[in-house]
Design an enzyme around this catalytic site. Structure first.
Site, PDB file in Angstrom:
ATOM      1  N   GLY A   1       0.856  -1.188   0.000  1.00 38.26           N
ATOM      2  CA  GLY A   1       0.000   0.000   0.000  1.00 38.26           C
ATOM      3  C   GLY A   1       0.892   1.237   0.000  1.00 38.26           C
TER       4      GLY A   1
ATOM      5  N   PHE B   1     -12.630  18.987   6.016  1.00 41.28           N
ATOM      6  CA  PHE B   1     -12.863  17.633   6.501  1.00 41.28           C
ATOM      7  C   PHE B   1     -13.126  17.685   7.991  1.00 41.28           C
ATOM      8  CE2 PHE B   1     -12.416  13.258   4.979  1.00 41.28           C
ATOM      9  CZ  PHE B   1     -12.497  13.463   3.620  1.00 41.28           C
TER      10      PHE B   1
ATOM     11  N   ASP C   1      -3.396  -9.421   9.242  1.00 37.51           N
ATOM     12  CA  ASP C   1      -2.415 -10.516   9.203  1.00 37.51           C
ATOM     13  C   ASP C   1      -1.089 -10.105   9.820  1.00 37.51           C
ATOM     14  OD1 ASP C   1      -4.404 -11.556   7.613  1.00 37.51           O
ATOM     15  OD2 ASP C   1      -3.247 -11.438   5.756  1.00 37.51           O
TER      16      ASP C   1
ATOM     17  N   GLN D   1     -12.123   2.800  14.660  1.00 37.86           N
ATOM     18  CA  GLN D   1     -12.942   3.939  14.266  1.00 37.86           C
ATOM     19  C   GLN D   1     -14.159   3.515  13.458  1.00 37.86           C
ATOM     20  OE1 GLN D   1     -11.505   6.987  11.190  1.00 37.86           O
ATOM     21  NE2 GLN D   1     -11.804   8.159  13.060  1.00 37.86           N
TER      22      GLN D   1
ATOM     23  N   HIS E   1     -17.078   4.941  10.951  1.00 37.31           N
ATOM     24  CA  HIS E   1     -17.337   6.069  10.071  1.00 37.31           C
ATOM     25  C   HIS E   1     -18.846   6.212   9.950  1.00 37.31           C
ATOM     26  CE1 HIS E   1     -17.365   8.574   6.537  1.00 37.31           C
ATOM     27  NE2 HIS E   1     -16.051   8.621   6.512  1.00 37.31           N
TER      28      HIS E   1
ATOM     29  N   LEU F   1     -17.990   2.592   2.042  1.00 32.73           N
ATOM     30  CA  LEU F   1     -17.841   3.969   2.486  1.00 32.73           C
ATOM     31  C   LEU F   1     -18.364   4.993   1.493  1.00 32.73           C
ATOM     32  CD1 LEU F   1     -16.540   5.478   4.862  1.00 32.73           C
ATOM     33  CD2 LEU F   1     -14.713   6.035   3.276  1.00 32.73           C
TER      34      LEU F   1
ATOM     35  N   GLU G   1     -16.293  11.108   3.699  1.00 34.88           N
ATOM     36  CA  GLU G   1     -16.613  12.319   4.437  1.00 34.88           C
ATOM     37  C   GLU G   1     -16.579  13.545   3.527  1.00 34.88           C
ATOM     38  OE1 GLU G   1     -14.635  12.218   8.167  1.00 34.88           O
ATOM     39  OE2 GLU G   1     -14.534  14.391   8.242  1.00 34.88           O
TER      40      GLU G   1
ATOM     41  N   ARG H   1     -15.257  12.210  13.461  1.00 37.05           N
ATOM     42  CA  ARG H   1     -15.982  10.976  13.143  1.00 37.05           C
ATOM     43  C   ARG H   1     -16.626  10.289  14.314  1.00 37.05           C
ATOM     44  NH1 ARG H   1     -12.070   8.676   8.624  1.00 37.05           N
ATOM     45  NH2 ARG H   1     -12.777  10.259   7.152  1.00 37.05           N
TER      46      ARG H   1
ATOM     47  N   HIS I   1     -14.176   1.245  10.261  1.00 32.60           N
ATOM     48  CA  HIS I   1     -13.465   1.905   9.185  1.00 32.60           C
ATOM     49  C   HIS I   1     -11.956   1.935   9.337  1.00 32.60           C
ATOM     50  CE1 HIS I   1     -12.832   4.613   5.932  1.00 32.60           C
ATOM     51  NE2 HIS I   1     -12.426   5.603   6.693  1.00 32.60           N
TER      52      HIS I   1
ATOM     53  N   GLU J   1      -1.176   1.814   8.476  1.00 30.25           N
ATOM     54  CA  GLU J   1      -2.298   1.499   9.363  1.00 30.25           C
ATOM     55  C   GLU J   1      -2.011   0.351  10.327  1.00 30.25           C
ATOM     56  OE1 GLU J   1      -6.078   1.503   7.393  1.00 30.25           O
ATOM     57  OE2 GLU J   1      -7.120   0.706   9.148  1.00 30.25           O
TER      58      GLU J   1
ATOM     59  N   ARG K   1      -8.842   8.890  14.890  1.00 30.03           N
ATOM     60  CA  ARG K   1      -8.105   9.478  13.774  1.00 30.03           C
ATOM     61  C   ARG K   1      -8.964  10.525  13.083  1.00 30.03           C
ATOM     62  NH1 ARG K   1      -8.100   8.303   7.836  1.00 30.03           N
ATOM     63  NH2 ARG K   1      -9.936   7.064   8.250  1.00 30.03           N
TER      64      ARG K   1
HETATM   65  C1  LIG Z   1     -13.016   3.018   2.187  1.00 32.89           C
HETATM   66  C2  LIG Z   1     -11.881   3.747   2.838  1.00 32.89           C
HETATM   67  C3  LIG Z   1     -11.696   5.086   2.586  1.00 32.89           C
HETATM   68  C4  LIG Z   1     -10.625   5.773   3.167  1.00 32.89           C
HETATM   69  N1  LIG Z   1     -10.469   7.100   2.905  1.00 32.89           N
HETATM   70  C5  LIG Z   1      -9.423   7.759   3.445  1.00 32.89           C
HETATM   71  C6  LIG Z   1      -9.192   9.134   3.148  1.00 32.89           C
HETATM   72  O1  LIG Z   1      -9.926   9.762   2.396  1.00 32.89           O
HETATM   73  N2  LIG Z   1      -8.112   9.728   3.693  1.00 32.89           N
HETATM   74  C7  LIG Z   1      -7.260   9.062   4.513  1.00 32.89           C
HETATM   75  O2  LIG Z   1      -6.296   9.665   4.957  1.00 32.89           O
HETATM   76  N3  LIG Z   1      -7.447   7.761   4.801  1.00 32.89           N
HETATM   77  C8  LIG Z   1      -8.509   7.091   4.291  1.00 32.89           C
HETATM   78  N4  LIG Z   1      -8.687   5.768   4.599  1.00 32.89           N
HETATM   79  C9  LIG Z   1      -7.677   5.046   5.380  1.00 32.89           C
HETATM   80  C10 LIG Z   1      -6.448   4.757   4.527  1.00 32.89           C
HETATM   81  O3  LIG Z   1      -6.840   4.400   3.222  1.00 32.89           O
HETATM   82  C11 LIG Z   1      -5.599   3.624   5.071  1.00 32.89           C
HETATM   83  O4  LIG Z   1      -5.388   3.809   6.413  1.00 32.89           O
HETATM   84  C12 LIG Z   1      -4.234   3.578   4.401  1.00 32.89           C
HETATM   85  O5  LIG Z   1      -4.380   3.588   3.019  1.00 32.89           O
HETATM   86  C13 LIG Z   1      -3.459   2.359   4.827  1.00 32.89           C
HETATM   87  O6  LIG Z   1      -2.326   2.211   4.013  1.00 32.89           O
HETATM   88  P1  LIG Z   1      -1.269   1.090   4.312  1.00 32.89           P
HETATM   89  O7  LIG Z   1      -0.163   1.282   3.347  1.00 32.89           O
HETATM   90  O8  LIG Z   1      -0.939   1.100   5.740  1.00 32.89           O
HETATM   91  O9  LIG Z   1      -2.037  -0.296   4.056  1.00 32.89           O
HETATM   92  P2  LIG Z   1      -2.867  -0.894   2.820  1.00 32.89           P
HETATM   93  O10 LIG Z   1      -2.980   0.025   1.701  1.00 32.89           O
HETATM   94  O11 LIG Z   1      -4.109  -1.463   3.416  1.00 32.89           O
HETATM   95  O12 LIG Z   1      -1.952  -2.061   2.329  1.00 32.89           O
HETATM   96  C14 LIG Z   1      -1.762  -3.249   3.040  1.00 32.89           C
HETATM   97  C15 LIG Z   1      -0.839  -4.123   2.251  1.00 32.89           C
HETATM   98  O13 LIG Z   1      -0.434  -5.229   3.031  1.00 32.89           O
HETATM   99  C16 LIG Z   1      -0.490  -6.387   2.277  1.00 32.89           C
HETATM  100  N5  LIG Z   1      -0.703  -7.527   3.180  1.00 32.89           N
HETATM  101  C17 LIG Z   1      -1.566  -7.617   4.214  1.00 32.89           C
HETATM  102  N6  LIG Z   1      -1.474  -8.823   4.782  1.00 32.89           N
HETATM  103  C18 LIG Z   1      -0.541  -9.515   4.104  1.00 32.89           C
HETATM  104  C19 LIG Z   1      -0.001 -10.822   4.203  1.00 32.89           C
HETATM  105  N7  LIG Z   1      -0.425 -11.702   5.104  1.00 32.89           N
HETATM  106  N8  LIG Z   1       0.952 -11.199   3.333  1.00 32.89           N
HETATM  107  C20 LIG Z   1       1.377 -10.352   2.367  1.00 32.89           C
HETATM  108  N9  LIG Z   1       0.901  -9.100   2.227  1.00 32.89           N
HETATM  109  C21 LIG Z   1      -0.036  -8.693   3.089  1.00 32.89           C
HETATM  110  C22 LIG Z   1      -1.617  -6.172   1.309  1.00 32.89           C
HETATM  111  O14 LIG Z   1      -1.438  -6.968   0.165  1.00 32.89           O
HETATM  112  C23 LIG Z   1      -1.453  -4.700   0.989  1.00 32.89           C
HETATM  113  O15 LIG Z   1      -0.550  -4.524  -0.058  1.00 32.89           O
HETATM  114  C24 LIG Z   1      -9.765   5.083   4.035  1.00 32.89           C
HETATM  115  C25 LIG Z   1      -9.963   3.739   4.298  1.00 32.89           C
HETATM  116  C26 LIG Z   1     -11.034   3.078   3.743  1.00 32.89           C
HETATM  117  C27 LIG Z   1     -11.282   1.663   4.124  1.00 32.89           C
END
Ligand SMILES: Cc1cc2nc3c(=O)[nH]c(=O)nc-3n(C[C@H](O)[C@H](O)[C@H](O)COP(=O)(O)OP(=O)(O)OC[C@H]3O[C@@H](n4cnc5c(N)ncnc54)[C@H](O)[C@@H]3O)c2cc1C
Ligand code: SF4
Ligand code: SF4
Ligand code: FES
Lengths: 571, 319
Positions: A12, A114, A210, A229, A231, A241, A244, A275, A342, A373, A384
């Site tokens: 991500g 926001f 995981d 959290q 939403h 979702l 917001e 929120r 959320h 996250e 948050r």
């Molecule tokens: C619908 C929605 C809307 C949102 N809107 C906003 C917003 O407008 N603004 C904002 O700031 N935040 C928003 N958020 C929150 C935000 O999107 C996330 O907190 C953030 O993108 C998390 O990024 P990350 O890189 O930590 O994880 P993620 O993008 O969730 O990536 C997790 C990664 O881990 C990998 N992974 C997980 N488990 C394993 C495993 N066992 N083995 C191998 N790989 C694994 C997955 O493949 C993935 O690549 C939103 C969340 C949601 C659900």
């Protein structure tokens, strides 16, 4: 066995951003259970916070205060300062890499309001900001294809920690079922959130915590797990979702009687309260019988007055979601919504450089990092603010990358016993494969998710939480007697789901355990039997440790307060 | 509640050599999406059914599959709209080797993106302290293509790919448009030269399937037309595709009709001896089967009208 200097789990925003700091200097591998562009970051809609001041007189200083207040004073203030001060640079970097941001009349990055933010601070790309950011970083990973090995559709099952040093992970290739040890000098987890344990959730099917569970099983504590959290605007029954941004652009919330009920709960901010408060307000309307529909179990998001042009330019995705998923034309009718799980505030405890903490005293797990996250730095505390999490993933992904470069450079290889690790992983999988009995995964999963939504949800109380705890224990036992139906090797999603369910059963217990102990209401944790915040007793972080007998122990860690003394939180 | 038969393509290389169809009967509750139904089948009837999914909200691009012969996203489509005589037939997406059930090998699809250098290549001197400026109009030019969720629905149903598996495919070409039209990119011309080569943008047959199947606003065919336009405007003419377009315009504007002898020769290039020789067998076969166009081209009566259209269009472009 595969060997790489740095092993990043998760593709991500946090994982990809960290990788960018390392490519070309180290041999870097990214493991991800879905293709990078399918990581949940792509689902983020509304925006990413940074005090650019492109539309008003915003400052990082104001951003810091809003975040501290939003966190209900549980956020660590030094970490929050870092995040808010680094924010503008993090956004400009993304712009330079080509991220397509919406623009202001002066051709700068556009920003909007926001919840909980006192200025127009959310930089955005229509209502698909996460998608725009994620694809920009995915593009960069393709640019660096030669220097960055991406293992897509590999599922990490175990973290290898021995003598306090992280040495690698065990993962299997979902496509073939092949199990491998990945040996690294340093490991970064960027595995995202754990919201899938709830029935009504905005989270992807992949968000099953995981990474945090793997860390916990390897002896790493988990912090503030009880803070989940909700939403306010999840699509009724789906949980999907509606950003917001819909309220940022002027949408109203109405109860079944057609009243803008936020005037009772947050008269000055109305729909743009933070929120936790808006979710509780919506839930209260439903609980007190002022919901809409035959069962009075939802409220409305009303966008009609925004007009077609604004709706289609600023919120096209939201318009389509309502139309495709529940057949409501938001131009003509208000959209049924209910609070949805959320965001995971809790997770793997880490210092301001994303180095993982081994305990409440600040000792580190050597070579192990967490960002995004799945981590708990803690910049979000008990609640948050919207748009702060994409920012968290970018800023701390970047910081993790920089620190990883420093640490990896000065680190030797710690040996890994490949056979032993493979056996341990195989045994875990075998236990699932060879389970016998008449229980089935599907009912266990749905009972768990319902328990979490209805007993450990928007509102909590001691009785409900006690029942939830008992139920989870029962489900954990029943799971041991739930056979895995698919014993094949090729793309066995049944096995993936089984591993994921094992994780959910394990960490849900910690959410509930933390919530039972925390006898106060703070941020997203709202107890009807302890309705006020208790700074004397509870201005502290929960840390859950796995004990030798498979149980857990809770300990606590003080909050770092630098400049802002806790005050009552009013909007 | 209506009972519906889900006829699903099954293949498990661990167990069987050939693929087959398996029927599952499910009663449709109102408002359920196709993905909801597949999950119901997997979770309640047959846990061995395999398919990809993640977001459940039409943004991650995991759940493309063929339904009743055409690609779509399972998570955003209401199941009730797909029933044909009580049946919904589901196959894996096309133009991709099947790995298991509805899961295909996507490596060729991802590989196509790499061919278009899918990342911004800015001018290194353009490096302000804050953001680079971009007008709302400039943003709008890339707005459509940047919405791609990489679901491969377009790839699945593309007609050119069916006959040429080296064709870049609609999504990668849309990705190229996204950079060619980005005011911040400095490699427009190089990019155009690159994707004008064989298997590139000129090998699209304009069937329009990609735009019909695309679940977002990308509409790849429209993007392909834009990059072709950019290539013509930039004078990137040194390839068969561009020459073909020019020859096409030339003959139509002169005679009001297509001169089918002239266009292929001009497309390959008058001085490209090898290329012309390659045309010979095709020409001969056409001659033998009497499919060859008349050797001496004739025109239509009101050619003036056609020329007027061309000059009008030129003025329109200038506005
Ligand atoms: C619908 C929605 C809307 C949102 N809107 C906003 C917003 O407008 N603004 C904002 O700031 N935040 C928003 N958020 C929150 C935000 O999107 C996330 O907190 C953030 O993108 C998390 O990024 P990350 O890189 O930590 O994880 P993620 O993008 O969730 O990536 C997790 C990664 O881990 C990998 N992974 C997980 N488990 C394993 C495993 N066992 N083995 C191998 N790989 C694994 C997955 O493949 C993935 O690549 C939103 C969340 C949601 C659900
Ligand atoms: S229009 Fe071109 S790219 Fe699109 S499907 Fe048809 S041949 Fe393929
Ligand atoms: S262009 Fe459309 S159909 Fe093709 S991959 Fe992108 S979103 Fe999917
Ligand atoms: S599951 Fe993500 S697009 Fe359908």
């Amino acid at each position: 066995m595969y060997t790489h200097d740095v092993i990043i789990v998760g593709s991500g925003l946090a994982g990809l951003r960290a990788a960018m700091e390392l490519v070309g200097r180290f041999d870097v591998a990214i493991l991800t259970k879905v293709y990078p562009s399918r990581s949940h970051s792509g689902a983020a809609q509304g925006g990413v916070a940074a005090a650019l001041g492109n539309v008003d007189g915003d400052t990082p200083e104001a951003h810091i205060f809003d975040t501290v207040k939003g966190s209900d004073y549980l956020g660590d203030q030094d970490a929050i300062e870092i995040m808010c001060n680094d924010a503008p640079a993090a956004i400009y970097e993304m712009e330079k890499l080509g991220c397509p941001f919406s623009r202001t009349g002066e051709n700068k990055i556009a920003q909007r309001a926001f919840g909980g933010h006192s200025f127009q601070r959310a930089c955005f790309s229509a209502d698909r900001t996460g998608h725009a950011l994620l694809h920009t970083l995915f593009e960069q990973s393709m640019k660096n294809a030669g220097k960055l090995q991406v293992y897509s559709e590999w599922y990490v099952t175990r973290l290898i920690v021995e003598d306090g040093v992280a040495r690698g992970v065990v993962a299997f290739d979902i496509k073939t079922g092949r199990l491998e040890v990945f040996h690294g000098k340093t490991i970064l987890f960027a595995t995202g959130g754990y919201g899938r344990a709830y029935q009504i959730t905005s989270n992807a099917y992949a968000n099953t915590g995981d990474g945090i569970t793997a860390a916990y099983r390897a002896g790493v504590p988990l912090m503030d797990m009880e803070f989940v959290q909700f939403h306010p605007t999840g699509l009724y029954q789906h949980g999907i979702l509606l950003s917001e941004a819909a309220r940022g652009e002027g949408g109203y919330l109405l109860n079944g009687l057609g009243e803008r009920f936020m005037s009772k709960y947050a008269p000055s901010k109305m729909e743009l309260g933070p929120r936790d408060i808006v979710s509780r307000s919506a839930q209260t309307e439903i609980d007190e019988g002022r919901g809409a529909g035959p069962n009075k179990d939802y409220v409305y998001l009303d966008l009609r007055h925004l007009g077609k042009e604004k709706l289609m330019e600023r919120l096209p995705q939201i318009y389509n979601l309502a139309k495709d998923f529940i057949g409501v034309d938001a131009m003509k009718n208000p959209v049924p919504i209910q609070p949805t799980a959320h965001y995971s505030m809790g997770g793997i405890p880490a210092d301001n450089d994303c180095q993982v903490l081994a305990d409440e005293k600040g000792n580190l797990v050597k070579g192990f990092f967490a960002a995004g996250e799945c981590s708990c730095v803690s910049v979000h505390g008990a609640n948050r603010l919207g748009t702060n999490s994409l920012l968290d993933a970018l800023v701390f992904g970047r910081r993790a990358g920089k620190k990883l470069a420093e640490v990896t450079g000065g680190m030797d290889w710690s040996p890994v016993d490949e056979r032993k690790e493979l056996d341990a992983a195989l045994n875990e999988i075998r236990a699932l494969r060879e389970a016998s009995g008449s229980e089935d995964m599907t009912s266990i999963r749905s009972e768990l998710k319902n328990t979490m939504t209805y007993k450990a949800g928007v509102y909590r109380n001691g009785d409900d939480l006690g029942q939830a705890h008992k139920k989870i224990k029962e489900l954990q036992e029943r799971f041991k007697r739930a056979p895995m139906a698919d014993k094949g090797n090729t793309f066995n999603t049944n096995m993936v789901e089984s591993l994921e369910l094992a994780h959910m059963l394990e960490y849900s217990e910690l959410i509930v355990a933390g919530a039972i102990e925390r006898k106060e209401s703070r941020g997203a944790h709202a107890r009807k039997d302890h309705p006020t915040r208790d700074d004397a007793g509870w201005l502290k972080h929960t840390m859950a440790f796995k004990t030798a007998d498979g149980g857990y122990e809770l300990r606590y860690k003080p909050v770092r307060i630098t400049r802002f003394q806790p005050q009552e939180r009013k909007y | 509640m209506a009972k519906v038969t889900f006829r699903i393509f099954r293949y498990n290389p661990d167990k069987e050599q050939a693929s087959r169809y398996q029927d599952y009967i499910v009663s449709l509750e109102p408002g359920v999406t196709l993905l909801n139904c597949l999950n119901k089948i997997k979770w309640e009837i047959d846990p061995t059914l395999s398919y990809r999914m993640s977001c459940g909200s039409a943004i991650c691009g995991s759940c493309a599959m063929k339904v009743n012969g055409h690609a779509l996203l399972a998570c955003k489509t209401q199941a009730s709209e797909l029933v044909r005589d009580g049946v919904i037939q589901i196959d894996p997406i096309g133009n991709s080797p099947v790995m298991r059930d509805l899961v295909v090998d996507l490596e060729p699809f991802w590989g196509a993106f790499r061919k278009v250098e899918p990342y911004l290549m800015p001018d290194s001197r353009d490096n302000p302290e804050r953001e680079r400026l971009q007008t709302a109009a400039q943003f709008l030019k890339i707005d459509a293509a940047t919405q791609c969720i990489m679901c491969a629905a377009c790839w699945s149903d593309c007609n050119s790919l069916e006959v040429d598996n080296l064709f870049y495919g609609p999504a990668a070409l849309a990705k190229a448009q996204r950079f060619i039209y980005d005011s911040r990119d400095a490699k427009k011309r190089d990019r155009l030269v690159e994707i004008s080569k064989l298997h590139g943008m000129w090998d699209c047959t304009h069937c329009g399937e990609c735009s019909t199947r695309c679940p977002t606003e990308v509409k790849p065919l429209a993007r392909i037309e834009e990059i072709r336009e950019a290539a013509m405007a930039e004078g990137v003419h040194g390839n068969n595709g561009a020459r073909h377009a020019l020859a096409f315009r030339e003959t139509v504007s002169k005679r009001g009709l297509l001169d089918e002898n002239y266009v292929p020769v001009r497309s390959v290039g008058f001085f490209n001896i090898m290329g012309l020789l390659e045309l010979l067998p095709v020409g001969l076969r056409m001659f033998i089967r009497r499919k060859n166009p008349p050797i001496i081209p004739h025109g239509i009566d009101n050619r003036k009208e056609v020329r007027k259209i061309f000059s009008r269009q030129k003025e329109f472009r200038r506005d």
